[in-house]
Design a protein around this motif. Structure first.
Motif, PDB file in Angstrom:
ATOM      1  N   UNK A  17      10.136   9.552  12.647  1.00  0.00           N
ATOM      2  CA  UNK A  17       9.508   8.834  11.539  1.00  0.00           C
ATOM      3  C   UNK A  17       8.035   9.234  11.618  1.00  0.00           C
ATOM      4  N   UNK A  18       7.468   9.723  10.526  1.00  0.00           N
ATOM      5  CA  UNK A  18       6.077  10.184  10.552  1.00  0.00           C
ATOM      6  C   UNK A  18       5.473   9.858   9.181  1.00  0.00           C
ATOM      7  N   UNK A  19       4.682   8.780   9.146  1.00  0.00           N
ATOM      8  CA  UNK A  19       4.148   8.312   7.863  1.00  0.00           C
ATOM      9  C   UNK A  19       2.633   8.101   7.937  1.00  0.00           C
ATOM     10  N   UNK A  20       2.009   8.159   6.774  1.00  0.00           N
ATOM     11  CA  UNK A  20       0.602   7.781   6.657  1.00  0.00           C
ATOM     12  C   UNK A  20       0.500   6.693   5.581  1.00  0.00           C
ATOM     13  N   UNK A  21      -0.060   5.564   5.980  1.00  0.00           N
ATOM     14  CA  UNK A  21      -0.300   4.490   5.012  1.00  0.00           C
ATOM     15  C   UNK A  21      -1.740   4.602   4.524  1.00  0.00           C
ATOM     16  N   UNK A  22      -1.908   4.575   3.221  1.00  0.00           N
ATOM     17  CA  UNK A  22      -3.260   4.616   2.640  1.00  0.00           C
ATOM     18  C   UNK A  22      -3.665   3.184   2.294  1.00  0.00           C
ATOM     19  N   UNK A  23      -4.651   2.671   3.019  1.00  0.00           N
ATOM     20  CA  UNK A  23      -5.090   1.282   2.800  1.00  0.00           C
ATOM     21  C   UNK A  23      -5.964   1.163   1.539  1.00  0.00           C
ATOM     22  N   UNK A  24      -6.246   2.280   0.921  1.00  0.00           N
ATOM     23  CA  UNK A  24      -6.991   2.426  -0.341  1.00  0.00           C
ATOM     24  C   UNK A  24      -8.499   2.199  -0.217  1.00  0.00           C
ATOM     25  N   UNK A  25      -8.898   1.378   0.745  1.00  0.00           N
ATOM     26  CA  UNK A  25     -10.332   1.270   1.066  1.00  0.00           C
ATOM     27  C   UNK A  25     -10.442   1.186   2.589  1.00  0.00           C
TER      28      UNK A  25
ATOM     29  N   UNK B  99       0.854  -1.199   0.000  1.00  0.00           N
ATOM     30  CA  UNK B  99       0.000   0.000   0.000  1.00  0.00           C
ATOM     31  C   UNK B  99       0.888   1.246   0.000  1.00  0.00           C
ATOM     32  N   UNK B 100       0.400   2.349  -0.600  1.00  0.00           N
ATOM     33  CA  UNK B 100       1.232   3.565  -0.675  1.00  0.00           C
ATOM     34  C   UNK B 100       1.459   4.225   0.688  1.00  0.00           C
ATOM     35  N   UNK B 101       2.636   4.782   0.838  1.00  0.00           N
ATOM     36  CA  UNK B 101       3.041   5.420   2.097  1.00  0.00           C
ATOM     37  C   UNK B 101       3.398   6.874   1.808  1.00  0.00           C
ATOM     38  N   UNK B 102       2.799   7.771   2.581  1.00  0.00           N
ATOM     39  CA  UNK B 102       3.151   9.196   2.482  1.00  0.00           C
ATOM     40  C   UNK B 102       4.115   9.523   3.619  1.00  0.00           C
TER      41      UNK B 102
ATOM     42  N   UNK C 246      15.285   0.967  -0.061  1.00  0.00           N
ATOM     43  CA  UNK C 246      14.551   0.860  -1.323  1.00  0.00           C
ATOM     44  C   UNK C 246      13.558   1.993  -1.533  1.00  0.00           C
ATOM     45  N   UNK C 247      13.416   2.905  -0.550  1.00  0.00           N
ATOM     46  CA  UNK C 247      12.604   4.103  -0.772  1.00  0.00           C
ATOM     47  C   UNK C 247      11.206   4.036  -0.210  1.00  0.00           C
ATOM     48  N   UNK C 248      10.280   4.654  -0.929  1.00  0.00           N
ATOM     49  CA  UNK C 248       8.937   4.891  -0.369  1.00  0.00           C
ATOM     50  C   UNK C 248       8.087   3.636  -0.240  1.00  0.00           C
ATOM     51  N   UNK C 249       8.521   2.540  -0.834  1.00  0.00           N
ATOM     52  CA  UNK C 249       7.763   1.294  -0.711  1.00  0.00           C
ATOM     53  C   UNK C 249       8.310   0.395   0.408  1.00  0.00           C
ATOM     54  N   UNK C 250       9.402   0.840   1.050  1.00  0.00           N
ATOM     55  CA  UNK C 250      10.139  -0.052   1.966  1.00  0.00           C
ATOM     56  C   UNK C 250       9.318  -0.535   3.151  1.00  0.00           C
TER      57      UNK C 250
ATOM     58  N   UNK D 163      -3.648   5.099   8.098  1.00  0.00           N
ATOM     59  CA  UNK D 163      -2.959   4.809   9.363  1.00  0.00           C
ATOM     60  C   UNK D 163      -1.762   5.746   9.476  1.00  0.00           C
ATOM     61  N   UNK D 164      -1.740   6.496  10.576  1.00  0.00           N
ATOM     62  CA  UNK D 164      -0.570   7.354  10.809  1.00  0.00           C
ATOM     63  C   UNK D 164       0.290   6.708  11.884  1.00  0.00           C
ATOM     64  N   UNK D 165       1.567   6.563  11.583  1.00  0.00           N
ATOM     65  CA  UNK D 165       2.510   5.939  12.526  1.00  0.00           C
ATOM     66  C   UNK D 165       3.638   6.937  12.752  1.00  0.00           C
ATOM     67  N   UNK D 166       3.713   7.433  13.998  1.00  0.00           N
ATOM     68  CA  UNK D 166       4.760   8.409  14.335  1.00  0.00           C
ATOM     69  C   UNK D 166       5.684   7.784  15.380  1.00  0.00           C
TER      70      UNK D 166
END
Ligand code: ACM
Length: 444
Positions: A343-351, A300-303, A315-319, A420-423
């Protein structure tokens, strides 16, 4: 020392002494504080380059060294100078003005050039760690490439001799086996197979440059090695892998054959009362390293609200959603590193999904300068705007604790959402210098 030099010479071995300058010289400056910028012990670790007495002292020391050691190459260190004292030191600044040196790197280079001139006048050649390239490499110097291979490659291209000893393959003071099956070591993970796999002759060099790669070196730094038995365990059988690499063409190498011979060598050493690493009982890589974890956030994409470091991208944004878990060391391209920020990311589960757990593993080894986060916050949102905090998990492994640790920071329960935000917040004390390392955010 004369006896050692003679013993080695009878076996066609040349001992190259290393006399460290201008950095890592606390012990000299404790005895001769007048040779430091502060003029008192335990303030600087570098010699004061603006003080002419520094050169008198170093040339005296090198003269004695040359008398003892017939080696043409004399290693003068050159690594990891802090350069702090130089910037504010009146003597160093005067010299910089006089010699039109624009910064501390050029001041270091000035020193290395002067020492090279002295050694060359005595028919010796200067060898130094790759930092001697900072501010301009001395004309006849040989470079020992420890911070990876790039400095050795660069030096060879410029017509300088180089010796390859990249930290990730050739430092025999790192863990040789799974950290929990091993005595305390200085971080990293460098099993026998990895040492053996290294090829010191880079493909990227042409024939002319290749002539300048003199060979390979293994290093053992002993500050975390308290006993001789411990030291023997770190050296053997990894030094055999260094040796075979030094004298073999890559296409003649076979780890399978080498390992069989190494097992025999270990047995032989044990029979003589030495304490090599017990290769036949090797535990090996972290078990999870071999699998791909399938979970709800897989691919899933990660912001990234804050960026990972260019040094450890994994490996970057997909790691963090690629299903790949890290091994025992941060340099296996599975651990993503953050330095100087959270580390501050948001994963988009798409649905919108029903979610029962969210977790991530972090790695700590203070010797390697990577630490657990101080705390982790995990939140969920339907729209990427309004987040509900699911949990705050605090760290319970002090960053002063020595040793290797993996720790899972996670939440369990029942919720639903799309984002999902993971900080993960670093510890204030370690933030400026240390990394956070995380391999995957697993959602189930
Ligand atoms: C080094 O490890 N500082 C050469």
């Amino acid at each position: 020392m004369k006896e050692v030099v003679e013993y080695a010479a009878k076996r066609y071995i040349t001992i190259i002494p290393e006399i460290e300058m201008p950095g890592h010289s606390e012990e000299v400056l404790a005895a001769f504080p007048e040779l430091s910028c502060a003029g008192e012990p335990y303030v600087n670790s570098d010699f004061c380059i603006g003080n002419p007495q520094t050169f008198v002292f170093l040339e005296n020391v090198l003269s004695e060294v040359m008398e003892l050691f017939p080696s043409e190459l004399i290693h003068i260190g050159g690594d990891e100078a802090e350069k702090n004292g130089w910037r504010t030191c009146a003597k160093c600044n005067r010299l910089m003005n006089q010699e039109a040196l624009k910064d501390a790197d050029e001041l270091q280079s000035y020193m290395i050039h002067r020492i090279e001139t002295f050694l060359n006048a005595n028919e010796r050649r200067l060898l130094g760690w790759d930092e001697i390239m900072q501010g301009g490499l001395a004309p006849n110097a040989t470079v020992m490439s420890w911070q990876g291979e790039k400095y050795g490659i660069d030096a060879a291209r410029k017509g300088h001799d180089a010796i390859m000893t990249p930290i990730n393959y050739c430092y025999l003071n790192f863990y040789q086996d799974a950290p929990d099956a091993h005595v305390l070591s200085w971080a990293g993970y460098t099993p026998l197979e990895k040492v053996y796999a290294y090829n010191p002759v880079p493909d990227s060099l042409d024939m002319e440059a290749l002539k300048h790669i003199l060979g390979i070196q293994g290093n053992v730094w002993a500050e975390y090695i308290p006993t001789e038995e411990n030291e023997e365990m770190m050296i053997w059988p990894r030094a055999l892998a260094i040796a075979e690499t030094g004298w073999s063409l890559p296409e003649k190498k076979s780890y399978e054959r080498f390992r069989k011979n190494a097992l025999k060598a270990v047995e032989f050493m044990q029979s003589k009362g030495y304490s090599p690493f017990d290769l036949k009982n090797e535990v090996g890589q972290r078990r999870e390293y071999a699998d791909t974890v399938c979970h709800l956030a897989y691919q899933k994409p990660v912001e990234y609200k804050k960026m990972y470091t260019y040094e450890y991208t994994a490996g970057g944004k997909t790691a963090l959603t690629d299903g790949l878990l890290g091994g025992w060391a941060p340099d296996d391209n599975r651990w993503q590193g953050f330095i100087g920020n959270s580390m501050d990311i948001v994963i988009d589960m798409e649905t919108v999904q029903v979610i029962n757990s969210i977790e991530a593993t972090f790695m700590q080894d203070g010797f390697g300068w990577y630490w657990m986060p101080k705390e982790v916050e995990i939140s969920i949102s339907p729209d990427n705007k309004n987040f509900t905090l699911l949990t705050t998990v605090k760290n319970d492994i002090p960053f002063t604790q020595t040793g290797f640790f993996l720790k899972n920071f996670g939440w369990n329960g029942k919720t639903g959402g799309r984002y999902i935000r993971y900080i993960a917040k670093p510890d204030k004390e370690s933030q400026k210098v240390g990394f956070l390392f995380v391999d995957e955010v697993i959602v189930k």
